[in-house]
Scaffold this active site. Structure first.
Site, PDB file in Angstrom:
ATOM      1  N   SER A 208       2.823  -9.350  23.660  1.00  0.00           N
ATOM      2  CA  SER A 208       1.588 -10.086  23.362  1.00  0.00           C
ATOM      3  C   SER A 208       1.249 -11.071  24.457  1.00  0.00           C
ATOM      4  O   SER A 208       0.182 -11.657  24.447  1.00  0.00           O
ATOM      5  CB  SER A 208       1.726 -10.891  22.084  1.00  0.00           C
ATOM      6  OG  SER A 208       2.732 -10.434  21.279  1.00  0.00           O
TER       7      SER A 208
ATOM      8  N   HIS B  51      -1.077  -3.323  23.982  1.00  0.00           N
ATOM      9  CA  HIS B  51      -0.898  -4.346  22.947  1.00  0.00           C
ATOM     10  C   HIS B  51      -1.675  -3.990  21.675  1.00  0.00           C
ATOM     11  O   HIS B  51      -2.908  -3.964  21.674  1.00  0.00           O
ATOM     12  CB  HIS B  51      -1.366  -5.708  23.516  1.00  0.00           C
ATOM     13  CG  HIS B  51      -1.153  -6.849  22.582  1.00  0.00           C
ATOM     14  ND1 HIS B  51      -1.905  -7.986  22.606  1.00  0.00           N
ATOM     15  CD2 HIS B  51      -0.255  -7.024  21.575  1.00  0.00           C
ATOM     16  CE1 HIS B  51      -1.489  -8.813  21.666  1.00  0.00           C
ATOM     17  NE2 HIS B  51      -0.493  -8.242  21.032  1.00  0.00           N
TER      18      HIS B  51
ATOM     19  N   GLU C  67      -5.304  -3.674  23.382  1.00  0.00           N
ATOM     20  CA  GLU C  67      -5.531  -4.277  24.695  1.00  0.00           C
ATOM     21  C   GLU C  67      -4.639  -3.534  25.679  1.00  0.00           C
ATOM     22  O   GLU C  67      -3.412  -3.542  25.519  1.00  0.00           O
ATOM     23  CB  GLU C  67      -5.064  -5.737  24.709  1.00  0.00           C
ATOM     24  CG  GLU C  67      -6.045  -6.748  24.234  1.00  0.00           C
ATOM     25  CD  GLU C  67      -5.471  -8.181  24.307  1.00  0.00           C
ATOM     26  OE1 GLU C  67      -6.255  -9.076  24.577  1.00  0.00           O
ATOM     27  OE2 GLU C  67      -4.263  -8.397  24.093  1.00  0.00           O
TER      28      GLU C  67
ATOM     29  N   ASN D  34      -4.779 -13.317  22.744  1.00  0.00           N
ATOM     30  CA  ASN D  34      -3.908 -14.489  22.550  1.00  0.00           C
ATOM     31  C   ASN D  34      -4.297 -15.687  23.396  1.00  0.00           C
ATOM     32  O   ASN D  34      -3.973 -16.826  23.051  1.00  0.00           O
ATOM     33  CB  ASN D  34      -2.445 -14.111  22.749  1.00  0.00           C
ATOM     34  CG  ASN D  34      -1.902 -13.438  21.503  1.00  0.00           C
ATOM     35  OD1 ASN D  34      -2.312 -13.776  20.385  1.00  0.00           O
ATOM     36  ND2 ASN D  34      -1.024 -12.479  21.670  1.00  0.00           N
TER      37      ASN D  34
END
Ligand code: CAA
Length: 285
Positions: free
Chosen positions: A119, A140, A152, A190
């Site tokens: 992440s 991800h 992602e 994130n």
């Protein structure tokens, strides 16, 4: 190169979800865990999720049977040697991920792509322990993997266009929408999510509002499916803490510094829904 055979390292929350969507989408999928007990736990998580899908009318019984027919499980890395791609989903720790990349590099076919579901950690650093930098990439997924529609893709400079295109195509064939990010901490989601979650903890810590009111405010005021404190419990306090630490180390920006309350809860093992207790108590629910 088109992907047909998939390997997954780790059958925890994310690894089992990735295994499920790959097998459900027609890929022969082999998942590796360290013990039979963890394999059994991961496979029963997949079974319960799919059965709940059947009850909701989203899936048919035969989807469950055909998905399980495509899943093989093992405790041996060697059983992944022949995969077109192996996706690692182990703990969010650079040393652990490097060990997986290095082991796979030694065992897998020369053209096998090695992907990480990290992440926040650097794909370039993981690739540095392999002799196939051009075949390393980030992929991800989001929790719950079978429901969340995004992947992602993290494409460092060292990754070849051929690897990128193969992973992109594979991601789309899982029924996901794919976005691409550079190899910078937190990628897209994130980078935005972590400061928001940490701010929510700070709001509770400072007494701005109760956790319940923070969650209600976001759910009803912003129309999010979950409030930030609920989401923290869902993602895992430990996972969020590790991601925030990695981002703080890189950016040295206090936006990514974990509040004391979060650190203390992680130290106390109150890591969220997966252990029955985080900010909320799930044992009684
Ligand atoms: N099988 C098949 N489909 C299922 C299912 C199952 N077992 N369970 C749920 N679904 C489907 C539902 O049918 C529904 O689909 P439609 O919209 O097409 O009807 C959809 O999933 C949502 O279901 P519900 O509205 O019934 O809500 P729920 O309570 O079951 O959903 C939730 C729970 C999907 C988790 C929702 O609360 C949510 O979206 N929460 C936010 C999750 C989130 O933000 N995740 C990302 C976390 S960040 C991360 O993972 C990355 C990181 O690096 C930290």
């Amino acid at each position: 190169m088109a992907v047909r055979k998939v390997g997954v390292i780790g059958c925890g929350l994310m690894g089992s979800g990735i295994t499920q969507v790959c097998a459900q989408s027609g890929f022969e999928t082999t998942v590796r865990e360290v013990s039979q007990e963890l394999i059994d736990r991961g496979l029963s998580r997949i079974k319960s999720f799919m059965e709940a899908g059947v009850k909701r009318g989203k899936l048919k019984e035969e989807d469950v049977t055909s998905t399980f027919r495509r899943i093989k499980s093992t405790t041996r890395y060697e059983d992944l040697a022949d995969c077109d791609i192996v996706i690692e989903a182990v703990i969010e720790n650079m040393d652990a991920k490097k060990e997986v990349f290095s082991t796979l590099d030694k065992l897998c076919r020369k053209d096998t792509i090695i992907a990480s579901n990290t992440s926040s950690l650097s794909i370039t650093e993981m690739a540095s322990v392999t002799r196939r930098h051009d075949k390393c990439i980030g992929m991800h997924f989001f929790n719950p993997v079978p429901v969340m529609k995004l992947i992602e893709i993290v494409k460092p400079e060292i990754t070849s266009e051929q690897t990128y295109q193969a992973v992109r195509e594979m991601g789309q064939s899982l029924g996901k929408t794919v976005v691409t990010a550079k190899d910078t901490p937190g990628f897209i989601v994130n980078l935005l999510l972590v400061p928001y979650l940490l701010d929510a903890v700070r709001a509770v810590e400072n007494g701005t509002a109760t956790k319940e009111d923070v969650d209600t405010a976001v759910k009803l005021g912003l129309n999010h499916p979950m409030g930030p404190i609920e989401l923290l419990d869902y993602v895992g306090l430990d996972t969020t803490y590790y991601i925030a630490e990695a981002m703080f180390q890189e950016f040295k920006d206090t936006r990514y510094a974990s509040p004391t309350l979060l650190k203390r809860m992680v130290l106390a093992g109150r890591n969220g829904r997966k252990v029955g207790r985080g900010f909320y108590d799930y044992n009684s629910k």
